[in-house]
Design a protein around this motif. Structure first.
Motif, short mmCIF file in Angstrom:
data_model
loop_
_atom_site.label_atom_id
_atom_site.label_comp_id
_atom_site.label_asym_id
_atom_site.label_seq_id
_atom_site.Cartn_x
_atom_site.Cartn_y
_atom_site.Cartn_z
N ILE A 114 0.94 -1.15 0.37
CA ILE A 114 0.01 0.16 0.23
C ILE A 114 0.90 1.33 0.15
N ILE A 154 2.10 1.82 -3.47
CA ILE A 154 1.07 2.42 -4.36
C ILE A 154 1.23 3.98 -4.08
N ALA A 155 1.22 4.17 -2.72
CA ALA A 155 0.61 5.79 -2.47
C ALA A 155 1.98 6.49 -2.70
N GLN A 157 3.07 5.67 -6.99
CA GLN A 157 2.05 5.77 -8.03
C GLN A 157 2.42 4.65 -9.30
N ILE A 195 -5.82 5.28 -4.52
CA ILE A 195 -4.80 5.13 -3.76
C ILE A 195 -3.55 5.72 -4.78
N ALA A 196 -3.60 5.15 -6.04
CA ALA A 196 -2.59 5.33 -6.94
C ALA A 196 -2.75 6.91 -7.43
#
Lengths: 239, 239
Positions: free
Chosen positions: A68, A71-72, A75, B71-72
């Motif tokens: 997670i 991803i944050a 990107q 999130i992305a």
């Protein structure tokens, strides 16, 4: 994007892959040990399976958090995003596989002092070997991103479901033949169900590999041969 | 960041919340219908539970995709990131709750023509009512982000596990008393196990609410009272 960032991103992905591989190794060992403990009535081996589960739980939480964050922070796009999502999914399936192996191990402890018709254990053992093979193949397919092998695992699960349904009937029959078999066979039924569900998780992983490699989601309506929910066995007429 | 982007982000989160609420409603109804179908031996109601499951599967995939995209694209921080992650987790639990309700429904179809000692169904019904209450409470707690209610659900699950263990023994006893009960009671055992697992998923949701609100993860070693994996029942001496 600088090379520095790219290479750090690659390191993050590599680390995810390594953690998934570690989870896979633990899951495979737990499953094999649980099945062996059942066949050999080995309560000590069963206890070691129960103890191993917490490492798997910890790794799953860690992978989820790291994915997670990845991803944050980064990107990721396309296949990199899919690989990160896949890591979350596969770690979830492996964590469940550990839970199911642990539940088999708990039942081994429960029935270790019960009379056991070895014949019925053989059926569960055979099913378990097939599922262990599925798990090994799907983990290899994940490591090599081999969608052909993944689809093969996905297709083979139907055979395991069919085996489970026939085992379900067989175990009911043993229970009807002799009430002394009931406690033992009931636990064996749940063990067989757990093995079948481990099989389901291997097909989930196969579906994730397909998504990871192709970007496409497989249809949800995989033909299931687990008819055991619908299976009943008529008791023999009184002797 | 412009107001436009912020408000569109809020809309995305709102939509996630709405989809989770829809999943929760479907899951609650499936569970209630499955339990009623079991008590009333209503195969038609059971079929409607089986049919409802695909909507839940579709919603879960949708929520997961939208959350990952969020999130992305938006790189949410702190509580917004936690809410997005929570949406993924809760939708996963609700999808599993649907699967378990569907499995109960399949078993209702299987045993609808079997002789059924109503007494043993009552135990599963009682357990199912407790779990339905847990599910309702935890969904309310998720909607209102009420961590006190969530912790209460989390603590109450031990009672359900204990009930399941005693039901497990009771069902084994019925099977030993009369082999004609075996098919029916075996399916009932799996139904009870499914209800108990739905209870586990409500505690997962409670844990997610705790994480969402506080940012802290609850300890994994919640005291479990499901001792059924260790339970056996000695057969009565021959009459």
């Amino acid at each position: 994007m600088s090379d520095h960032i790219v290479s750090s991103y690659d390191t993050d992905l590599q680390n995810l892959r390594r953690s998934i591989a570690e989870m896979g190794g633990i899951g495979e060992k737990m499953m094999a040990d649980a099945a062996n403990a059942l066949v050999r009535r080995d309560a000590t081996l069963a206890q070691s399976v129960i103890a191993a589960d917490s490492r798997l739980d910890g790794l799953q939480r860690e992978i989820e958090e790291r994915a997670i964050l990845l991803i944050a922070k980064r990107q990721p796009m396309a296949v990199d995003l899919r690989e990160t999502i896949s890591a979350i999914r596969v770690s979830g399936d492996l964590e469940r596989i550990g839970d199911l192996a642990k539940n088999i191990a708990k039942r081994v402890v429960a029935i270790s002092d019960q009379p056991q018709p070895q014949k019925v254990v053989v059926g569960v053992q055979h099913m378990s070997e097939l599922v262990q093979e599925q798990l090994k193949d799907v983990l290899d397919a994940y490591a090599t991103q081999d969608v052909t092998v993944a689809l093969d695992v996905w297709a083979r699960d139907g055979g395991i479901d069919a085996l489970y349904t026939s085992l379900f009937r067989e175990l009911l029959t043993y229970m009807m033949e002799d009430p002394r078999n009931i406690s033992f066979c009931t636990h064996l039924l749940f063990c067989a169900k757990n093995v079948e569900r481990i099989g389901d998780h291997t097909t989930n992983i196969a579906e994730t590999i397909h998504y990871l490699v192709t970007g496409e989601t497989l249809p949800t309506d995989r033909p299931k041969n687990d008819r055991s929910s619908f299976a009943t066995v008529a008791p023999q007429p009184e002797a």
